[in-house]
Design an enzyme around this catalytic site. Structure first.
Site, PDB file in Angstrom:
ATOM      1  N   ARG A  83      36.344  43.744  43.899  1.00 25.33           N
ATOM      2  CA  ARG A  83      36.268  44.348  45.235  1.00 25.33           C
ATOM      3  C   ARG A  83      37.472  45.228  45.522  1.00 25.33           C
ATOM      4  O   ARG A  83      37.411  46.090  46.401  1.00 25.33           O
ATOM      5  CB  ARG A  83      36.084  43.264  46.308  1.00 25.33           C
ATOM      6  CG  ARG A  83      34.695  42.650  46.288  1.00 25.33           C
ATOM      7  CD  ARG A  83      34.560  41.529  47.269  1.00 25.33           C
ATOM      8  NE  ARG A  83      35.514  40.460  47.014  1.00 25.33           N
ATOM      9  CZ  ARG A  83      35.359  39.515  46.080  1.00 25.33           C
ATOM     10  NH1 ARG A  83      34.278  39.506  45.323  1.00 25.33           N
ATOM     11  NH2 ARG A  83      36.285  38.604  45.888  1.00 25.33           N
ATOM     12  N   GLU A 120      44.622  27.095  40.181  1.00 23.61           N
ATOM     13  CA  GLU A 120      44.762  25.699  40.610  1.00 23.61           C
ATOM     14  C   GLU A 120      44.483  24.768  39.419  1.00 23.61           C
ATOM     15  O   GLU A 120      45.182  23.807  39.185  1.00 23.61           O
ATOM     16  CB  GLU A 120      43.788  25.431  41.763  1.00 23.61           C
ATOM     17  CG  GLU A 120      44.071  24.149  42.492  1.00 23.61           C
ATOM     18  CD  GLU A 120      43.139  23.966  43.666  1.00 23.61           C
ATOM     19  OE1 GLU A 120      42.341  24.879  43.955  1.00 23.61           O
ATOM     20  OE2 GLU A 120      43.209  22.891  44.288  1.00 23.61           O
TER      21      GLU A 120
HETATM   22  P1  AMP Z   1      44.561  34.955  45.314  1.00 24.21           P
HETATM   23  O1  AMP Z   1      44.918  35.196  43.875  1.00 24.21           O
HETATM   24  O2  AMP Z   1      44.456  33.513  45.653  1.00 24.21           O
HETATM   25  O3  AMP Z   1      45.446  35.723  46.270  1.00 24.21           O
HETATM   26  O4  AMP Z   1      43.083  35.489  45.503  1.00 24.21           O
HETATM   27  C1  AMP Z   1      42.849  36.850  45.648  1.00 24.21           C
HETATM   28  C2  AMP Z   1      41.571  37.274  44.987  1.00 24.21           C
HETATM   29  O5  AMP Z   1      40.505  36.374  45.239  1.00 24.21           O
HETATM   30  C3  AMP Z   1      41.157  38.618  45.551  1.00 24.21           C
HETATM   31  O6  AMP Z   1      40.761  39.447  44.465  1.00 24.21           O
HETATM   32  C4  AMP Z   1      40.017  38.324  46.478  1.00 24.21           C
HETATM   33  O7  AMP Z   1      38.986  39.245  46.299  1.00 24.21           O
HETATM   34  C5  AMP Z   1      39.565  36.916  46.135  1.00 24.21           C
HETATM   35  N1  AMP Z   1      39.528  36.000  47.301  1.00 24.21           N
HETATM   36  C6  AMP Z   1      40.324  34.932  47.507  1.00 24.21           C
HETATM   37  N2  AMP Z   1      39.988  34.275  48.623  1.00 24.21           N
HETATM   38  C7  AMP Z   1      38.960  34.975  49.156  1.00 24.21           C
HETATM   39  C8  AMP Z   1      38.154  34.801  50.340  1.00 24.21           C
HETATM   40  N3  AMP Z   1      38.352  33.780  51.191  1.00 24.21           N
HETATM   41  N4  AMP Z   1      37.185  35.710  50.588  1.00 24.21           N
HETATM   42  C9  AMP Z   1      36.975  36.739  49.719  1.00 24.21           C
HETATM   43  N5  AMP Z   1      37.686  36.943  48.600  1.00 24.21           N
HETATM   44  C10 AMP Z   1      38.662  36.071  48.313  1.00 24.21           C
END
Ligand code: AMP
Length: 196
Positions: A83, A120
């Protein structure tokens, strides 16, 4: 502007994106759809697809995400699968910068550099074409959502490994309660929408 200063600005004042019009913020929050328990129980997924159907609003969001970096001399916009591509491409055009996709392993056709990062449970990896970013480039990293910051931090490691400068990050959404910003400490972090 030093990294320490930009981080201070971003973490305390949140930077220029908070000056985006309140009407824009409200309309974006009304348009983005919450999907509960996707992709697994307990997750509230921020679904941006309704925003992509609203052409004027999508355009305003892209411009607002690019705004803080218009004078930053950005030469490459690095966007994160998948995305992140939806926002990275129009932001690259806005800023007159080249667009670089970062993808999951095995998706990019030419020679790549890879970074592994902790999840995780277990690890994941991201790849970037080895010649897409050069020393001297000023890079803006783009994704739709900042959650725990693991993905964005891995992207930054990949870029930094080339000798280019990670000038900052811009996200449509920051899930503030997950404190992902802390993992990007020392770099400028901008997000249009905040969820406490
Ligand atoms: P993080 O590595 O935990 O910061 O997760 C970021 C990635 O996961 C991004 O590429 C987001 O598109 C996706 N992501 C994480 N949480 C969500 C959420 N609640 N809704 C949509 N996409 C998410």
């Amino acid at each position: 502007m030093s990294n320490a200063f930009t981080f201070h600005m971003s973490s305390t004042c949140r930077g220029p994106l908070t000056s985006a019009k309140p009407q824009l913020i409200d309309e974006l929050k009304r348009t983005i759809r919450d999907v509960k328990d996707f992709p697994k129980p307990g997750i509230v997924f921020k679904d941006v697809t309704p925003l992509l159907l609203n052409i004027p609003l999508f355009g305003q969001a892209v411009k607002a995400m690019a705004d803080p970096y218009r004078s930053a001399g950005i030469t490459r916009v690095v966007s994160i699968e998948s995305r992140g591509f939806l926002f990275g491409a129009p932001i690259a055009l806005e800023l007159g910068a080249g667009l670089v996709p970062i993808r999951k392993p095995g998706k990019l056709p030419a020679a790549t550099q890879r970074v592994e990062y902790a999840l995780e449970y277990g690890t994941d990896a991201l790849e970037m074409h080895h010649d897409a970013v050069q020393p001297g480039d000023r890079v803006l990293i783009v994704d739709d959502v900042l959650a725990t910051g693991g993905t964005a931090n891995a992207a930054a490691q990949l870029v930094a490994g080339t000798g280019a400068a990670v000038t900052g990050f811009t996200f449509l959404i920051e899930l503030d309660f997950l404190k992902g910003r802390q993992r990007l400490q020392g770099r400028r972090v901008e997000a249009l929408l905040h969820y406490a």
